[in-house]
Write a protein that holds these residues in place. Structure first.
Motif, PDB file in Angstrom:
ATOM      1  N   LEU A 223      32.631  43.315  44.972  1.00 34.57           N
ATOM      2  CA  LEU A 223      32.031  44.156  43.936  1.00 34.57           C
ATOM      3  C   LEU A 223      31.183  43.301  43.006  1.00 34.57           C
ATOM      4  CD1 LEU A 223      35.171  46.228  42.831  1.00 34.57           C
ATOM      5  CD2 LEU A 223      33.483  46.852  44.546  1.00 34.57           C
ATOM      6  N   GLN A 224      30.112  43.876  42.519  1.00 34.90           N
ATOM      7  CA  GLN A 224      29.274  43.181  41.542  1.00 34.90           C
ATOM      8  C   GLN A 224      29.082  44.072  40.334  1.00 34.90           C
ATOM      9  OE1 GLN A 224      25.434  41.817  42.707  1.00 34.90           O
ATOM     10  NE2 GLN A 224      26.204  39.866  43.472  1.00 34.90           N
ATOM     11  N   PRO A 250      37.279  59.296  34.592  1.00 37.11           N
ATOM     12  CA  PRO A 250      37.984  59.053  33.338  1.00 37.11           C
ATOM     13  C   PRO A 250      37.706  57.646  32.830  1.00 37.11           C
ATOM     14  CG  PRO A 250      39.494  59.741  35.081  1.00 37.11           C
ATOM     15  CD  PRO A 250      38.185  59.462  35.723  1.00 37.11           C
ATOM     16  N   LYS A 251      37.810  57.469  31.553  1.00 30.68           N
ATOM     17  CA  LYS A 251      37.611  56.147  30.968  1.00 30.68           C
ATOM     18  C   LYS A 251      38.902  55.335  31.110  1.00 30.68           C
ATOM     19  CE  LYS A 251      36.494  54.141  26.473  1.00 30.68           C
ATOM     20  NZ  LYS A 251      36.418  54.430  25.045  1.00 30.68           N
ATOM     21  N   GLY A 252      38.775  54.054  31.316  1.00 28.12           N
ATOM     22  CA  GLY A 252      39.945  53.177  31.247  1.00 28.12           C
ATOM     23  C   GLY A 252      40.644  52.876  32.559  1.00 28.12           C
ATOM     24  N   LEU A 253      40.118  53.346  33.671  1.00 27.95           N
ATOM     25  CA  LEU A 253      40.727  52.996  34.956  1.00 27.95           C
ATOM     26  C   LEU A 253      40.356  51.548  35.293  1.00 27.95           C
ATOM     27  CD1 LEU A 253      39.881  56.178  37.063  1.00 27.95           C
ATOM     28  CD2 LEU A 253      42.003  55.674  35.871  1.00 27.95           C
ATOM     29  N   VAL A 254      41.307  50.841  35.862  1.00 21.74           N
ATOM     30  CA  VAL A 254      41.064  49.426  36.142  1.00 21.74           C
ATOM     31  C   VAL A 254      40.246  49.272  37.423  1.00 21.74           C
ATOM     32  CG1 VAL A 254      42.114  47.163  36.501  1.00 21.74           C
ATOM     33  CG2 VAL A 254      43.261  48.861  35.066  1.00 21.74           C
ATOM     34  N   ILE A 255      39.100  48.615  37.305  1.00 26.68           N
ATOM     35  CA  ILE A 255      38.262  48.356  38.478  1.00 26.68           C
ATOM     36  C   ILE A 255      38.605  47.000  39.086  1.00 26.68           C
ATOM     37  CG2 ILE A 255      35.893  47.924  39.257  1.00 26.68           C
ATOM     38  CD1 ILE A 255      34.981  49.995  37.183  1.00 26.68           C
ATOM     39  N   GLY A 256      38.757  45.989  38.232  1.00 28.29           N
ATOM     40  CA  GLY A 256      39.084  44.661  38.765  1.00 28.29           C
ATOM     41  C   GLY A 256      38.953  43.591  37.711  1.00 28.29           C
ATOM     42  N   GLN A 257      38.717  42.387  38.168  1.00 27.64           N
ATOM     43  CA  GLN A 257      38.691  41.232  37.282  1.00 27.64           C
ATOM     44  C   GLN A 257      37.473  40.366  37.624  1.00 27.64           C
ATOM     45  OE1 GLN A 257      42.288  38.984  37.643  1.00 27.64           O
ATOM     46  NE2 GLN A 257      42.317  38.458  35.482  1.00 27.64           N
ATOM     47  N   VAL A 258      36.815  39.864  36.610  1.00 31.08           N
ATOM     48  CA  VAL A 258      35.631  39.022  36.838  1.00 31.08           C
ATOM     49  C   VAL A 258      36.058  37.686  37.442  1.00 31.08           C
ATOM     50  CG1 VAL A 258      33.733  37.780  35.699  1.00 31.08           C
ATOM     51  CG2 VAL A 258      34.320  40.096  34.976  1.00 31.08           C
ATOM     52  N   THR A 259      35.419  37.307  38.531  1.00 30.97           N
ATOM     53  CA  THR A 259      35.751  36.023  39.159  1.00 30.97           C
ATOM     54  C   THR A 259      34.597  35.022  39.051  1.00 30.97           C
ATOM     55  OG1 THR A 259      34.989  36.862  41.288  1.00 30.97           O
ATOM     56  CG2 THR A 259      37.358  36.997  40.852  1.00 30.97           C
ATOM     57  N   GLU A 260      33.400  35.524  38.790  1.00 34.57           N
ATOM     58  CA  GLU A 260      32.240  34.642  38.719  1.00 34.57           C
ATOM     59  C   GLU A 260      31.147  35.323  37.908  1.00 34.57           C
ATOM     60  OE1 GLU A 260      30.829  33.602  42.615  1.00 34.57           O
ATOM     61  OE2 GLU A 260      29.159  32.459  41.781  1.00 34.57           O
ATOM     62  N   VAL A 261      30.449  34.522  37.132  1.00 40.54           N
ATOM     63  CA  VAL A 261      29.351  35.089  36.326  1.00 40.54           C
ATOM     64  C   VAL A 261      28.043  34.416  36.718  1.00 40.54           C
ATOM     65  CG1 VAL A 261      28.539  35.540  33.979  1.00 40.54           C
ATOM     66  CG2 VAL A 261      30.991  35.391  34.423  1.00 40.54           C
ATOM     67  N   GLN A 262      27.039  35.233  36.988  1.00 42.70           N
ATOM     68  CA  GLN A 262      25.722  34.681  37.307  1.00 42.70           C
ATOM     69  C   GLN A 262      24.771  35.017  36.154  1.00 42.70           C
ATOM     70  OE1 GLN A 262      26.370  37.222  40.361  1.00 42.70           O
ATOM     71  NE2 GLN A 262      28.093  35.837  40.621  1.00 42.70           N
ATOM     72  N   GLN A 263      24.459  33.991  35.378  1.00 41.35           N
ATOM     73  CA  GLN A 263      23.584  34.208  34.221  1.00 41.35           C
ATOM     74  C   GLN A 263      22.365  33.294  34.329  1.00 41.35           C
ATOM     75  OE1 GLN A 263      25.182  33.123  30.378  1.00 41.35           O
ATOM     76  NE2 GLN A 263      24.156  34.845  29.417  1.00 41.35           N
ATOM     77  N   ARG A 264      21.205  33.917  34.388  1.00 42.66           N
ATOM     78  CA  ARG A 264      19.963  33.142  34.418  1.00 42.66           C
ATOM     79  C   ARG A 264      19.140  33.550  33.211  1.00 42.66           C
ATOM     80  NH1 ARG A 264      20.650  35.061  39.656  1.00 42.66           N
ATOM     81  NH2 ARG A 264      21.284  33.469  41.160  1.00 42.66           N
ATOM     82  N   GLU A 265      18.670  32.552  32.492  1.00 46.18           N
ATOM     83  CA  GLU A 265      18.009  32.842  31.208  1.00 46.18           C
ATOM     84  C   GLU A 265      16.755  33.686  31.360  1.00 46.18           C
ATOM     85  OE1 GLU A 265      17.423  29.456  28.735  1.00 46.18           O
ATOM     86  OE2 GLU A 265      19.561  29.018  28.641  1.00 46.18           O
ATOM     87  N   GLU A 267      16.287  36.124  33.311  1.00 44.63           N
ATOM     88  CA  GLU A 267      16.544  37.512  33.712  1.00 44.63           C
ATOM     89  C   GLU A 267      16.988  38.351  32.515  1.00 44.63           C
ATOM     90  OE1 GLU A 267      17.667  36.996  38.424  1.00 44.63           O
ATOM     91  OE2 GLU A 267      19.279  37.312  36.997  1.00 44.63           O
ATOM     92  N   THR A 268      16.718  39.647  32.612  1.00 44.56           N
ATOM     93  CA  THR A 268      17.070  40.551  31.503  1.00 44.56           C
ATOM     94  C   THR A 268      18.579  40.774  31.429  1.00 44.56           C
ATOM     95  OG1 THR A 268      15.052  41.679  32.166  1.00 44.56           O
ATOM     96  CG2 THR A 268      16.358  42.730  30.446  1.00 44.56           C
ATOM     97  N   PHE A 269      19.188  40.820  32.600  1.00 37.46           N
ATOM     98  CA  PHE A 269      20.624  41.109  32.639  1.00 37.46           C
ATOM     99  C   PHE A 269      21.373  39.992  33.353  1.00 37.46           C
ATOM    100  CE2 PHE A 269      18.459  45.256  32.663  1.00 37.46           C
ATOM    101  CZ  PHE A 269      19.036  45.834  31.543  1.00 37.46           C
ATOM    102  N   GLN A 270      22.672  39.947  33.110  1.00 34.56           N
ATOM    103  CA  GLN A 270      23.515  39.035  33.872  1.00 34.56           C
ATOM    104  C   GLN A 270      24.386  39.841  34.833  1.00 34.56           C
ATOM    105  OE1 GLN A 270      26.341  36.919  31.347  1.00 34.56           O
ATOM    106  NE2 GLN A 270      25.837  38.283  29.652  1.00 34.56           N
ATOM    107  N   THR A 271      24.891  39.156  35.827  1.00 30.67           N
ATOM    108  CA  THR A 271      25.673  39.823  36.872  1.00 30.67           C
ATOM    109  C   THR A 271      27.011  39.102  37.009  1.00 30.67           C
ATOM    110  OG1 THR A 271      23.629  40.353  38.023  1.00 30.67           O
ATOM    111  CG2 THR A 271      25.638  40.487  39.322  1.00 30.67           C
ATOM    112  N   ALA A 272      28.050  39.876  37.260  1.00 30.46           N
ATOM    113  CA  ALA A 272      29.374  39.264  37.456  1.00 30.46           C
ATOM    114  C   ALA A 272      29.960  39.733  38.787  1.00 30.46           C
ATOM    115  CB  ALA A 272      30.300  39.663  36.313  1.00 30.46           C
ATOM    116  N   THR A 273      30.606  38.810  39.479  1.00 26.74           N
ATOM    117  CA  THR A 273      31.327  39.191  40.695  1.00 26.74           C
ATOM    118  C   THR A 273      32.715  39.647  40.268  1.00 26.74           C
ATOM    119  OG1 THR A 273      30.110  37.521  41.912  1.00 26.74           O
ATOM    120  CG2 THR A 273      32.090  38.383  42.965  1.00 26.74           C
TER     121      THR A 273
END
Lengths: 307, 162
Positions: A223-224, A250-265, A267-273
């Motif tokens: 997932l990203q 519904p709000k508040g359901l658990v999707i998962g946990q961030v394992t990696e963050v891809q941040q490039r200056e 880019e407008t947005f950052q992405t997390a695995t």
């Protein structure tokens, strides 16, 4: 040795060409077009009346026979797990005492802020609906089928329209972990598009910073979380929850946990695995959320806008 | 006989075999049955099994109806050709056709998925899904040959043996 003769290829006896490949190609394309336009829905529903019981029965047969072989292996695994769990229970007892203190403090703060929880499903889901007891009030289903197409990620659960399931409803599993969304309903089965399907996208937020984004399934099954604003701080280990934006979930359901963050200056947005909270390969019991209170648009806007 | 058999194959595929993964590859019983039947009984019967079997699989899938059917028809068309007959050994020929047929099946499936609006990652799909699956199914193809030869003899005992 036996040799098998067969009709010569697409040329029949006397040089007559078989039109069957062309006929089937045209028929297949027509069915594809009619399916996409929804014209075949009644026929497909009719077919499910025949296939659903067969699929449930086949799944039952293989589950029971497979269970015998699994039991021996699982006994060994369980022994080791019991030891590990005992140690965890001791640690959790200590943590529980600490959390009770936090809870009491939180209640006092809520009272001070005159905060009232308006969304019982999202606040109580983790505690109630994922247990088997919840099956009294929500439709529960066992996974009876897995997607045969290797490029898609769906499961079939044994609850359908007769039990109150409908297209668009959210499906959760152990620990209020989000499994996915119902995309097709038969009389007694429903097809659930898993979060990891490449076509799946869910509005999400980070538990810590409340930064919003969109969790999208990847071809490799991961997932990203995309479209996280650059200024937001995202850390490995952050819990990702459904934001409820759009009113589809519904709000508040658990999707998962961030394992990696891809941040490039640049880019407008950052992405997390994101590692899914649910192991989709070991899904057994799933639970369908048939109704929840939608979040008023005003609140979601307020919440997502930084102060 | 065709419909119950293919329904059983599709049900086994969707309830059991779709959970099995060997280094990312999944055994595809319907593909193996269709390819082998096209080799044993010829193009027309292979195509009919491909189309009917594919439609049943599609009904059990969340994907587009007729997507698998078209992919199996393409694979059966290839398996029904006289390609590799000079090899002599039917098993070796089946392995060769298994590789080509499975590859055709996966490529057609991806084309149909792309055409119907599903996101398709060609690089990942071909290297990590189709590649391993093609190899696994080619290896498994000879194991399906014996049961289908038996079925061929039972259903049409006077046919095919020289």
């Amino acid at each position: 040795m036996k040799q098998f003769t067969r009709p010569p290829v697409s040329i029949r006896r006397g040089g007559e060409r078989s039109w069957l490949p062309l006929v089937l190609l045209i028929l297949g394309l027509l069915l594809l077009v009619f399916h996409e336009s929804g014209l075949l829905a009644p026929i497909e529903t009719g077919a499910h009346y025949i296939l659903d019981p067969l699929q449930r029965a086949t799944s039952g047969v293989f589950d029971s026979t497979g269970g015998l072989f699994r039991t021996v292996r699982e006994t060994r695994e369980l022994r080791a797990e019991v030891e590990s769990l005992r140690a965890q229970v001791e640690a959790l007892k200590v943590e529980n005492v600490r959390l009770r203190e936090y809870e009491a403090e939180a209640q006092q703060l809520r009272a001070l802020l005159n905060f009232a929880s308006e969304y019982p499903i999202s606040t109580h889901l983790g505690a109630e609906v994922v247990s088997r007891d919840a099956c009294d009030s929500y439709p529960c289903g066992d996974v009876v089928g897995v997607e045969p197409n290797p490029y898609l990620r769906y499961v079939t659960i044994n609850v359908g329209a007769q039990q109150g399931a409908d297209v668009g409803m959210s499906v959760v599993s152990g620990g209020a972990g989000l499994v996915g969304r119902i995309t097709e309903v038969g009389p007694r089965t429903a097809k659930v598009q898993l979060l990891s399907d490449p076509e799946s996208s869910v509005a999400a937020l980070l538990q810590t910073t409340r930064a919003t984004g969109l969790v999208v399934g990847q071809p490799d099954g991961s997932l990203q979380m995309r479209y996280i604003p650059q200024e937001e701080e995202v850390a490995t280990g952050d819990i990702v929850l459904t934001s409820g934006l759009g009113g589809l979930m519904p709000k508040g359901l658990v999707i998962g946990q961030v394992t990696e963050v891809q941040q490039r200056e640049y880019e407008t947005f950052q992405t997390a695995t994101v590692r899914p909270a649910v192991d989709f390969t070991r899904l057994e019991l799933a639970l369908v959320i048939t109704g929840f209170e939608q979040i008023p648009l005003g609140e979601t806007v307020e919440e997502t806008e930084p102060e | 006989m065709t419909l119950p058999l293919l329904t059983a194959v599709a049900l086994i595929q969707s309830t059991v075999l779709s959970r099995v993964s060997v280094l990312g590859a999944r055994p595809d019983l319907m593909l193996l049955v269709v390819l082998t039947w096209a080799v044993v009984r010829g193009l027309d019967e292979g195509l009919m099994w491909a189309f009917i079997g594919g439609l049943i699989v599609d009904l059990l899938s969340g994907g587009p109806l007729a997507g698998t059917a078209l992919a199996l028809v393409a694979a059966a068309y290839l398996a029904g050709q006289s390609l590799g007959e000079e090899v002599g050994s039917e098993v070796v020929r089946l392995v060769i056709l298994g590789v080509l047929g499975a590859l055709t099946y996966h490529v057609t499936l991806l084309v149909v998925l792309g055409w119907t609006g599903h996101p398709v990652s060609w690089g990942f799909s071909l290297t990590r899904v189709a590649g391993p699956s093609v190899i696994l199914n080619a290896v498994l193809a000879p194991f399906v040959l014996q049961p289908l030869r038996w079925l061929d003899q039972v259903t049409e005992p006077d046919r095919g043996v020289v």
